[in-house]
Design a protein around this motif. Structure first.
Motif, PDB file in Angstrom:
ATOM      1  N   PRO A   6       0.812  -1.234   0.000  1.00  0.00           N
ATOM      2  CA  PRO A   6       0.000   0.000   0.000  1.00  0.00           C
ATOM      3  C   PRO A   6       0.838   1.273   0.000  1.00  0.00           C
ATOM      4  O   PRO A   6       0.481   2.252  -0.679  1.00  0.00           O
ATOM      5  CB  PRO A   6      -0.827  -0.118   1.284  1.00  0.00           C
ATOM      6  CG  PRO A   6      -0.843  -1.561   1.603  1.00  0.00           C
ATOM      7  CD  PRO A   6       0.479  -2.085   1.160  1.00  0.00           C
ATOM      8  N   VAL A   7       1.936   1.287   0.757  1.00  0.00           N
ATOM      9  CA  VAL A   7       2.801   2.468   0.762  1.00  0.00           C
ATOM     10  C   VAL A   7       3.364   2.711  -0.626  1.00  0.00           C
ATOM     11  O   VAL A   7       3.400   3.849  -1.120  1.00  0.00           O
ATOM     12  CB  VAL A   7       3.930   2.302   1.797  1.00  0.00           C
ATOM     13  CG1 VAL A   7       4.985   3.387   1.615  1.00  0.00           C
ATOM     14  CG2 VAL A   7       3.367   2.363   3.212  1.00  0.00           C
ATOM     15  N   LEU A   9       2.044   1.798  -3.479  1.00  0.00           N
ATOM     16  CA  LEU A   9       0.963   2.276  -4.348  1.00  0.00           C
ATOM     17  C   LEU A   9       0.706   3.761  -4.125  1.00  0.00           C
ATOM     18  O   LEU A   9       0.480   4.511  -5.080  1.00  0.00           O
ATOM     19  CB  LEU A   9      -0.312   1.475  -4.085  1.00  0.00           C
ATOM     20  CG  LEU A   9      -0.333   0.033  -4.596  1.00  0.00           C
ATOM     21  CD1 LEU A   9      -1.608  -0.675  -4.163  1.00  0.00           C
ATOM     22  CD2 LEU A   9      -0.195  -0.003  -6.117  1.00  0.00           C
ATOM     23  N   GLY A  10       0.709   4.181  -2.877  1.00  0.00           N
ATOM     24  CA  GLY A  10       0.512   5.596  -2.595  1.00  0.00           C
ATOM     25  C   GLY A  10       1.598   6.457  -3.199  1.00  0.00           C
ATOM     26  O   GLY A  10       1.327   7.556  -3.709  1.00  0.00           O
ATOM     27  N   PHE A  13       0.999   6.930  -6.973  1.00  0.00           N
ATOM     28  CA  PHE A  13      -0.135   7.758  -7.384  1.00  0.00           C
ATOM     29  C   PHE A  13       0.157   9.254  -7.318  1.00  0.00           C
ATOM     30  O   PHE A  13      -0.706  10.054  -7.690  1.00  0.00           O
ATOM     31  CB  PHE A  13      -1.365   7.458  -6.515  1.00  0.00           C
ATOM     32  CG  PHE A  13      -2.187   6.324  -7.023  1.00  0.00           C
ATOM     33  CD1 PHE A  13      -2.982   6.476  -8.147  1.00  0.00           C
ATOM     34  CD2 PHE A  13      -2.156   5.096  -6.388  1.00  0.00           C
ATOM     35  CE1 PHE A  13      -3.743   5.424  -8.631  1.00  0.00           C
ATOM     36  CE2 PHE A  13      -2.917   4.038  -6.854  1.00  0.00           C
ATOM     37  CZ  PHE A  13      -3.713   4.193  -7.973  1.00  0.00           C
ATOM     38  N   THR A  32     -12.103   6.742   5.001  1.00  0.00           N
ATOM     39  CA  THR A  32     -11.060   6.083   5.777  1.00  0.00           C
ATOM     40  C   THR A  32     -11.343   6.196   7.264  1.00  0.00           C
ATOM     41  O   THR A  32     -11.143   5.253   8.029  1.00  0.00           O
ATOM     42  CB  THR A  32      -9.684   6.701   5.458  1.00  0.00           C
ATOM     43  OG1 THR A  32      -9.448   6.621   4.051  1.00  0.00           O
ATOM     44  CG2 THR A  32      -8.578   5.966   6.184  1.00  0.00           C
ATOM     45  N   ALA A 138      -4.350  -1.375   5.265  1.00  0.00           N
ATOM     46  CA  ALA A 138      -3.809  -1.271   3.911  1.00  0.00           C
ATOM     47  C   ALA A 138      -4.349  -0.035   3.197  1.00  0.00           C
ATOM     48  O   ALA A 138      -3.599   0.693   2.527  1.00  0.00           O
ATOM     49  CB  ALA A 138      -4.143  -2.535   3.109  1.00  0.00           C
ATOM     50  N   LEU A 139      -5.647   0.220   3.346  1.00  0.00           N
ATOM     51  CA  LEU A 139      -6.232   1.404   2.725  1.00  0.00           C
ATOM     52  C   LEU A 139      -5.602   2.670   3.277  1.00  0.00           C
ATOM     53  O   LEU A 139      -5.246   3.589   2.532  1.00  0.00           O
ATOM     54  CB  LEU A 139      -7.738   1.422   2.948  1.00  0.00           C
ATOM     55  CG  LEU A 139      -8.501   2.621   2.384  1.00  0.00           C
ATOM     56  CD1 LEU A 139      -8.351   2.690   0.878  1.00  0.00           C
ATOM     57  CD2 LEU A 139      -9.976   2.559   2.762  1.00  0.00           C
ATOM     58  N   ASN A 141      -2.637   3.016   4.668  1.00  0.00           N
ATOM     59  CA  ASN A 141      -1.220   3.131   4.330  1.00  0.00           C
ATOM     60  C   ASN A 141      -0.998   3.621   2.904  1.00  0.00           C
ATOM     61  O   ASN A 141       0.086   4.102   2.576  1.00  0.00           O
ATOM     62  CB  ASN A 141      -0.514   1.795   4.545  1.00  0.00           C
ATOM     63  CG  ASN A 141      -0.270   1.503   6.000  1.00  0.00           C
ATOM     64  OD1 ASN A 141      -0.314   2.405   6.836  1.00  0.00           O
ATOM     65  ND2 ASN A 141      -0.020   0.257   6.336  1.00  0.00           N
ATOM     66  N   THR A 142      -2.009   3.498   2.060  1.00  0.00           N
ATOM     67  CA  THR A 142      -1.898   4.079   0.721  1.00  0.00           C
ATOM     68  C   THR A 142      -1.761   5.595   0.815  1.00  0.00           C
ATOM     69  O   THR A 142      -0.946   6.197   0.105  1.00  0.00           O
ATOM     70  CB  THR A 142      -3.132   3.715  -0.117  1.00  0.00           C
ATOM     71  OG1 THR A 142      -3.248   2.291  -0.186  1.00  0.00           O
ATOM     72  CG2 THR A 142      -2.991   4.258  -1.545  1.00  0.00           C
ATOM     73  N   THR A 143      -2.526   6.208   1.712  1.00  0.00           N
ATOM     74  CA  THR A 143      -2.405   7.659   1.889  1.00  0.00           C
ATOM     75  C   THR A 143      -1.072   8.021   2.529  1.00  0.00           C
ATOM     76  O   THR A 143      -0.537   9.104   2.276  1.00  0.00           O
ATOM     77  CB  THR A 143      -3.561   8.182   2.770  1.00  0.00           C
ATOM     78  OG1 THR A 143      -3.468   7.623   4.077  1.00  0.00           O
ATOM     79  CG2 THR A 143      -4.906   7.808   2.172  1.00  0.00           C
ATOM     80  N   GLY A 145       1.717   6.601   1.859  1.00  0.00           N
ATOM     81  CA  GLY A 145       2.691   6.633   0.772  1.00  0.00           C
ATOM     82  C   GLY A 145       2.756   8.004   0.118  1.00  0.00           C
ATOM     83  O   GLY A 145       3.843   8.488  -0.244  1.00  0.00           O
TER      84      GLY A 145
END
Length: 244
Positions: A6-7, A9-10, A13, A32, A138-139, A141-143, A145
């Motif tokens: 997830p990190v 992916l963030g 993006f 979130t 996981a959701l 941790n995308t932010t 990143g």
């Protein structure tokens, strides 16, 4: 799945972030918050049941509150310390990469607490709770990143090796935490570690709320409330499907 991917992916993006309307970003943040709030309540209910099955010699349900309080205040203190370090480094003319490194270190230590909660949930056989924690963290941790690469967004881009290093520093501690948490084969330790996860969730929510405020400074408005309720509904339906 919780930390590294997830990190990463963030971080990937970042080039597209400027094309997304600010309103949708705030709605995503609100969703979130709703998702993490559901996780906190679910973890508390599961932790209470686990504590009831223990001997009670070490405090029972009180261990949940002890773990949550220790995790929350430790993460708040760490966040403020690293924030001061970043501000001093920026004032001293530190490079953008150094600032990103400080952010990654703070996120990595935070992910360690998340991994502890996940590992302890699976160790005691709470597979549904473990799956929820994986999905929710996981959701989020995308932010995180995006937060790592924000300082280097407008400057010279570092090499792929350095970016990969930042992602590992931020995400890999979740793996270590999961292994440590997986050793929690008794109710008391599992209860304490779930409390640590609850404290980590609450601290994340406190950090996210300012990002979901609108132009008037309101955290709750139609779009944000819709995002929160949609996330809660999604998690509730998912819980029904898993229980079936």
């Amino acid at each position: 799945y919780v930390g590294v991917i997830p990190v990463a992916l963030g971080m990937l993006f970042l080039p597209f972030l400027g094309r997304v309307r600010e309103l949708w970003i705030r709605v995503f943040m609100a969703a979130t918050v709703g998702l993490l709030g559901f996780l906190a309540v679910d973890a508390y209910l599961e932790g209470s049941e686990i504590a009831a099955g223990g001997s009670g010699a070490f405090g029972g349900v009180g261990l949940l509150f002890i773990g949550a309080a220790v995790a929350y205040f430790a993460l708040v203190a760490l966040d403020r310390y690293l924030r001061d370090r970043r501000e001093r480094a920026a004032d001293a003319g530190a490079s953008a990469f150094q600032l990103s490194l400080l952010v990654a270190i703070g996120i990595g230590l935070h992910n360690l607490g998340e991994g502890l909660a996940i590992g302890s949930a699976y160790a005691i056989g709470e597979l549904a709770l473990g799956a929820f924690l994986v999905f929710g963290f996981a959701l989020h941790n995308t932010t995180e990143g995006l937060a790592i690469v924000a300082p280097i967004a407008s400057g010279e881009r570092p090499s792929l090796a350095r970016l990969a290093g930042l992602g590992l520093i931020a995400g890999a501690p979740a793996i270590l935490g999961a292994f440590i948490g997986a050793s929690a084969y008794n109710p008391e330790l599992a209860t304490l570690l779930l409390g640590v996860g609850i404290g980590a969730i609450i601290q994340v929510i406190v950090q996210i709320v300012p990002a979901m405020r609108d132009g008037e400074g309101r955290a709750l408005y139609p779009a944000s409330v819709a995002g929160i309720l949609a996330a809660i509904a999604l998690m509730y339906v998912t819980a029904l499907l898993i229980s079936v």
